[in-house]
Design a protein around this motif. Structure first.
Motif, PDB file in Angstrom:
ATOM      1  N   LEU A  92      40.259  44.753  36.814  1.00 29.49           N
ATOM      2  CA  LEU A  92      40.052  43.757  35.763  1.00 29.49           C
ATOM      3  C   LEU A  92      39.089  44.275  34.697  1.00 29.49           C
ATOM      4  O   LEU A  92      39.314  44.096  33.497  1.00 29.49           O
ATOM      5  N   TYR A  93      38.024  44.949  35.143  1.00 28.36           N
ATOM      6  CA  TYR A  93      37.067  45.517  34.198  1.00 28.36           C
ATOM      7  C   TYR A  93      37.737  46.579  33.322  1.00 28.36           C
ATOM      8  O   TYR A  93      37.612  46.559  32.103  1.00 28.36           O
ATOM      9  N   LYS A  94      38.468  47.521  33.943  1.00 31.95           N
ATOM     10  CA  LYS A  94      39.116  48.593  33.189  1.00 31.95           C
ATOM     11  C   LYS A  94      40.158  48.046  32.222  1.00 31.95           C
ATOM     12  O   LYS A  94      40.301  48.536  31.112  1.00 31.95           O
ATOM     13  N   THR A  95      40.881  47.034  32.655  1.00 38.99           N
ATOM     14  CA  THR A  95      42.001  46.534  31.867  1.00 38.99           C
ATOM     15  C   THR A  95      41.569  45.591  30.741  1.00 38.99           C
ATOM     16  O   THR A  95      42.112  45.661  29.641  1.00 38.99           O
ATOM     17  N   PHE A  96      40.589  44.723  30.997  1.00 42.14           N
ATOM     18  CA  PHE A  96      40.283  43.664  30.043  1.00 42.14           C
ATOM     19  C   PHE A  96      38.882  43.711  29.439  1.00 42.14           C
ATOM     20  O   PHE A  96      38.676  43.204  28.341  1.00 42.14           O
ATOM     21  N   LEU A  97      37.911  44.268  30.115  1.00 48.07           N
ATOM     22  CA  LEU A  97      36.528  44.145  29.666  1.00 48.07           C
ATOM     23  C   LEU A  97      35.944  45.405  29.040  1.00 48.07           C
ATOM     24  O   LEU A  97      35.087  45.323  28.163  1.00 48.07           O
TER      25      LEU A  97
ATOM     26  N   ILE B  60      36.827  44.675  45.583  1.00 45.70           N
ATOM     27  CA  ILE B  60      36.187  45.596  44.644  1.00 45.70           C
ATOM     28  C   ILE B  60      37.242  46.287  43.777  1.00 45.70           C
ATOM     29  O   ILE B  60      37.050  46.458  42.571  1.00 45.70           O
ATOM     30  N   SER B  61      38.357  46.661  44.371  1.00 44.47           N
ATOM     31  CA  SER B  61      39.439  47.295  43.611  1.00 44.47           C
ATOM     32  C   SER B  61      39.983  46.367  42.532  1.00 44.47           C
ATOM     33  O   SER B  61      40.245  46.793  41.404  1.00 44.47           O
TER      34      SER B  61
END
Length: 136
Positions: free
Chosen positions: A11-16, A5-6
């Motif tokens: 990945l969501y915060k950085t790329f999406l 989950i981390s």
């Protein structure tokens, strides 16, 4: 499971995730004050904030370089308000000189972001720390 989950969240915060709209957060009439803005990193910050649509207050030593950077930034976005202030931080900079030179000047503007990029070079400092054999 926690590690997975981390990683997914990173990945969501950085790329999406979409970028924040800082201009609307701080206000369209706000200013970014950038010191040491005529070269290098400071100039890069000025270009990026100009692309984002922020009004700018540019502070550096030489008026000519400031005006050159100002003209360059107006080519990126000609709707900006760009104010220049020549000041040499290496010449006896104290709290009193700040008040005399900036307090009255900056109080006229809604400054939302400060990029304090000014620096003073100490070129011979490291040379004096070691013996001459190191450089041969």
């Amino acid at each position: 499971l926690y590690l997975l989950i981390s990683i997914i969240y990173w990945l969501y915060k950085t790329f999406l995730r979409s970028a924040k709209d800082h201009l609307n957060i701080y206000g369209k009439d706000s200013y970014v004050l950038i010191t040491g803005c005529t070269d290098g990193i400071g100039k890069g910050y000025a270009k990026k904030f100009a692309e984002l649509g922020f009004n700018l207050i540019l502070v550096s030593r030489t008026e000519k370089k400031l005006n050159d950077v100002r003209n360059e930034l107006l080519q990126i976005n000609n709707k900006l308000n760009i104010v220049v202030k020549a000041f040499d931080f290496s010449k006896n900079f104290t709290a009193n000189t700040y008040r005399e030179n900036f307090s009255i000047f900056v109080d006229k503007f809604d400054v939302s972001v400060l990029v304090n990029n000014v620096g003073i070079s100490h070129e011979d400092y490291f040379y004096k720390l070691v013996d001459n054999k190191t450089y041969n």
